[in-house]
Motif scaffolding. Structure first.
Motif, PDB file in Angstrom:
ATOM      1  N   UNK A 285       0.816  -1.215   0.000  1.00 11.91           N
ATOM      2  CA  UNK A 285       0.000   0.000   0.000  1.00 11.91           C
ATOM      3  C   UNK A 285       0.846   1.260   0.000  1.00 11.91           C
ATOM      4  N   UNK A 286       2.092   1.123   0.453  1.00 15.62           N
ATOM      5  CA  UNK A 286       2.951   2.290   0.575  1.00 15.62           C
ATOM      6  C   UNK A 286       3.055   2.720   2.026  1.00 15.62           C
ATOM      7  N   UNK A 287       4.274   3.019   2.454  1.00 11.72           N
ATOM      8  CA  UNK A 287       4.490   3.391   3.848  1.00 11.72           C
ATOM      9  C   UNK A 287       3.947   4.780   4.177  1.00 11.72           C
ATOM     10  N   UNK A 288       3.520   5.499   3.167  1.00 11.94           N
ATOM     11  CA  UNK A 288       2.923   6.810   3.437  1.00 11.94           C
ATOM     12  C   UNK A 288       1.440   6.720   3.767  1.00 11.94           C
ATOM     13  N   UNK A 289       0.864   5.526   3.693  1.00 14.53           N
ATOM     14  CA  UNK A 289      -0.539   5.342   4.042  1.00 14.53           C
ATOM     15  C   UNK A 289      -0.724   5.421   5.560  1.00 14.53           C
ATOM     16  N   UNK A 290      -1.702   6.199   6.029  1.00 15.53           N
ATOM     17  CA  UNK A 290      -1.897   6.326   7.485  1.00 15.53           C
ATOM     18  C   UNK A 290      -2.197   4.996   8.175  1.00 15.53           C
ATOM     19  N   UNK A 291      -2.921   4.094   7.493  1.00 11.76           N
ATOM     20  CA  UNK A 291      -3.299   2.840   8.144  1.00 11.76           C
ATOM     21  C   UNK A 291      -2.086   1.998   8.514  1.00 11.76           C
ATOM     22  N   UNK A 292      -1.013   2.119   7.744  1.00 12.13           N
ATOM     23  CA  UNK A 292       0.193   1.336   8.038  1.00 12.13           C
ATOM     24  C   UNK A 292       0.828   1.808   9.336  1.00 12.13           C
ATOM     25  N   UNK A 293       0.993   3.123   9.464  1.00 11.24           N
ATOM     26  CA  UNK A 293       1.601   3.659  10.678  1.00 11.24           C
ATOM     27  C   UNK A 293       0.675   3.509  11.874  1.00 11.24           C
ATOM     28  N   UNK A 294      -0.614   3.613  11.647  1.00 12.61           N
ATOM     29  CA  UNK A 294      -1.550   3.394  12.754  1.00 12.61           C
ATOM     30  C   UNK A 294      -1.437   1.973  13.277  1.00 12.61           C
ATOM     31  N   UNK A 295      -1.363   0.996  12.362  1.00 11.27           N
ATOM     32  CA  UNK A 295      -1.215  -0.397  12.788  1.00 11.27           C
ATOM     33  C   UNK A 295       0.092  -0.599  13.543  1.00 11.27           C
ATOM     34  N   UNK A 296       1.163   0.024  13.059  1.00 14.30           N
ATOM     35  CA  UNK A 296       2.466  -0.134  13.707  1.00 14.30           C
ATOM     36  C   UNK A 296       2.472   0.489  15.096  1.00 14.30           C
ATOM     37  N   UNK A 297       1.879   1.670  15.233  1.00 13.95           N
ATOM     38  CA  UNK A 297       1.865   2.358  16.525  1.00 13.95           C
ATOM     39  C   UNK A 297       0.974   1.619  17.520  1.00 13.95           C
ATOM     40  N   UNK A 298      -0.225   1.238  17.080  1.00 16.80           N
ATOM     41  CA  UNK A 298      -1.125   0.512  17.976  1.00 16.80           C
ATOM     42  C   UNK A 298      -0.508  -0.825  18.380  1.00 16.80           C
ATOM     43  N   UNK A 299       0.150  -1.483  17.431  1.00 17.62           N
ATOM     44  CA  UNK A 299       0.823  -2.737  17.756  1.00 17.62           C
ATOM     45  C   UNK A 299       1.915  -2.543  18.791  1.00 17.62           C
ATOM     46  N   UNK A 300       2.672  -1.462  18.664  1.00 17.37           N
ATOM     47  CA  UNK A 300       3.703  -1.167  19.655  1.00 17.37           C
ATOM     48  C   UNK A 300       3.131  -0.890  21.033  1.00 17.37           C
ATOM     49  N   UNK A 301       2.018  -0.139  21.081  1.00 10.25           N
ATOM     50  CA  UNK A 301       1.371   0.142  22.367  1.00 10.25           C
ATOM     51  C   UNK A 301       0.852  -1.145  23.001  1.00 10.25           C
ATOM     52  N   UNK A 302       0.229  -1.997  22.183  1.00  6.64           N
ATOM     53  CA  UNK A 302      -0.268  -3.265  22.704  1.00  6.64           C
ATOM     54  C   UNK A 302       0.866  -4.161  23.186  1.00  6.64           C
ATOM     55  N   UNK A 303       2.011  -4.104  22.532  1.00  6.70           N
ATOM     56  CA  UNK A 303       3.154  -4.883  22.988  1.00  6.70           C
ATOM     57  C   UNK A 303       3.630  -4.397  24.351  1.00  6.70           C
TER      58      UNK A 303
END
Length: 573
Positions: A285-303
């Motif tokens: 999708x491209x790393x500039x897509x907001x959903x990618x960074x949202x998934x990464x950030x939420x995943x980090x918080x959940x970790x």
């Protein structure tokens, strides 16, 4: 079938010989005076009761039909109340509630008694099939990945990589959860359920691709795989012995949450899935897509939440993080680097052979066959390597094998014959796979306490499968940055080589970590040897001085009746 009935509990104190009946037994009540625990028979009118002195053992016992067992509200603690024990006061460090630990006997004989050689063969073979079938499911999809893609109109290799990344992601994410289910509901039951579950979805995957009558179509591979899994499950039902005892199942919803560590498992699984989604979808999708960074950030918080739960709140953590030493992080880091490299090697070697070399799935499988032969040899020699050189060195050898094999494929000329770098790479990669897992498991087992050694293999298997999925995502990101959407053969080959070289870097990082582990293990010994040598040298120097006549000072110059050592530390000139 043995049955342990419901009972009432009583306490006896030194102050009062009368017993007070209530249930369950509260060990915090008058705990300074508690001397014994009594079990009332089913007939409460019977004055005869069985009084059992309280004497918890130092280590959790093995359940046995002749003694009742109890556990505290902390699921990791298991107490045996033996019928014959010295009557000593029970000193409790913390408030606990002792509840009856129920157990049932599935067989009248121990599981390991009466097993013939043939039975043992089928038992071991069936258990080993779990690992084989896991890899078979991955390999059969790799072989026909472009055929599957053409059925659904998917030609973008980045999108096809999800077929592999999603498979290894699922395996790596749920290994620890499945292990906990086995602890509670029985390993045989979970083992067989896993085979049947995989068989169901393999059958559905085939049904999604074609008609049941299309016997020359790719769905046949999945139907054959499903049939094989069912056969293994049936054989396993008879070949795998039933456990002699079964752990108590949670009786309430709260107990179920605590026993299975549902909050920790939910946070951990969600974190792993979201982080993996970001890495594998980012290059699509491209790393500039907001959903990618949202998934990464939420995943980090959940970790972070998962770590907090496991360290501070979980009474029965699915991963005992508090028991893991800093060395464990290095070991798992090396495993992650090596197997992320292997994930890249697996995917892009198949792509190179099928897309660049234009080989058919069957011929590509034939070219890959030396891996199985060399793997048998590598497995047979790994034990000797571990014994002679130790797990850290074996881990280093495996990382170097990952590095060398990936470098060979990354630099192989497009038109080179098979017996050149490609064949050698197939032989070398086997050593990376077959040496890293047992070496890492031993290293991890030696780095934790004895009661946590059982989780070592599960952690290693989790990291292996999850790292393969993450590695494919990293490789796909590098490939996408190199090709920039171009579909020419030269640009596609450049993208493959860039991804493979990224794998070389990952495996090289794992090798550096292994070297650090070796140095860390050898450094204390080296320092101690150097100290010993310096002490010995000082003693020898002192003895030599004591034996050397002194002629330098005025008092000894004429006679030389003393030695140099006798003036050590003096100011006589």
């Amino acid at each position: 079938m043995a049955h342990l009935r419901e009972s009432y509990w009583s306490t006896s104190t030194t102050e009062n010989r009368q017993s007070e009946i209530y249930g369950p037994f509260d060990a915090t009540r008058d705990r300074r005076y508690v001397r014994s625990l009594s079990i009332y028979p089913e007939d409460e009118s019977n004055p005869e009761i069985d009084t059992i002195p309280i004497a918890p053992p130092a280590a959790p016992p093995v359940p046995d039909k002749d003694h009742p067992y109890y556990r505290t509200e902390y699921p990791s603690e298991v107490w045996q109340i033996p019928r014959e024990a010295s009557i000593e006061p029970l000193e409790l460090k913390k408030p606990v509630t002792v509840d009856l630990l129920r157990w049932s006997r599935v067989s009248d004989e121990p599981a390991d008694e009466g097993m013939s050689g043939l039975h043992e063969f089928f038992f071991v073979t069936t258990v080993c099939m779990a690992q084989l079938c896991t890899q078979a499911g991955l390999g059969q999809t790799l072989a026909i990945i472009h055929v599957i893609g053409s059925t659904w109109g998917i030609t973008n290799p980045s999108e096809l990589s999800w077929l592999i990344a999603g498979y290894t992601l699922t395996i790596g994410t749920f290994i620890l959860v499945a292990g906990r289910l086995g602890d509670v509901y029985g390993y045989k039951r979970v083992f067989l359920s896993g085979f049947l579950w995989s068989a169901l979805w393999a059958c559905l995957a085939g049904a999604a691709g074609g008609s049941a009558f299309a016997l020359v179509w790719w769905p046949v591979a999945y139907w054959a795989f499903s049939f094989t899994l069912c056969i293994v499950a049936i054989i396993g039902y008879y070949a795998i012995p039933s456990a002699a005892h079964e752990r108590e199942k949670p009786q309430t919803f709260r107990a179920w949450l605590v026993e299975l560590d549902i909050p920790g498992a939910t946070a951990g699984v969600s974190a792993l899935v979201l982080i993996n989604f970001a890495f594998n979808q980012g290059h699509i999708s491209g790393w500039n897509e907001p959903c990618i960074w949202e998934a990464l950030i939420v995943g980090g918080v959940l970790m972070c939440i998962f770590i907090m739960i496991e360290c501070h709140y979980a009474k029965n953590p699915i991963v005992p993080l508090n028991a893991l030493s800093p060395q464990v992080s290095l070991i798992l880091g090396a495993v992650a680097c090596g197997w992320a490299c292997f994930g890249i090697w697996s995917f892009y070697t198949w792509q190179f052979l099928q897309v660049i070399r234009k080989l058919s799935p069957l011929l590509t499988t034939g070219w890959m066959s030396p891996i199985a032969i060399m793997g048998i040899f590598a497995s047979m020699t790994t034990g000797m390597v571990l014994h002679k050189l130790g797990p850290p060195v074996a881990m280093l050898i495996s990382m170097l094998a990952f590095t060398a094999a990936t470098a060979l494929i990354a630099t192989v000329p497009e038109d080179q014959i098979y017996w050149g770098q490609t064949f050698v790479g197939m032989l070398v990669i086997s050593w990376g796979m077959d040496m890293s897992f047992p070496a890492a498991t031993l290293l991890l087992s030696n780095s934790v306490s004895k009661k946590h050694q059982g989780i070592a293999a599960s952690l290693v298997a989790t990291v292996i499968n999850y790292s393969m999925s993450i590695g494919i995502g990293i490789g796909g990101t590098v490939e996408a940055q190199v090709t920039r959407g171009a579909v020419t053969k030269e640009r596609v080959l450049s993208g493959y080589r860039a991804a493979l070289l990224t794998g070389v870097g990952l495996a090289g990082t794992g090798a550096i970590i292994c070297i650090a582990l070796i140095v860390a293990a050898k450094l204390p010994v080296f320092i101690e040897v150097q100290k010993t040598r310096r002490r010995e040298a000082a003693v020898m120097k002192r003895e030599k001085e004591m034996a050397t006549p002194c002629y330098s000072c005025r008092s000894c110059r004429n006679g030389g009746s003393t030695t140099v050592g006798s003036h050590a530390g003096s100011s006589v000139a």
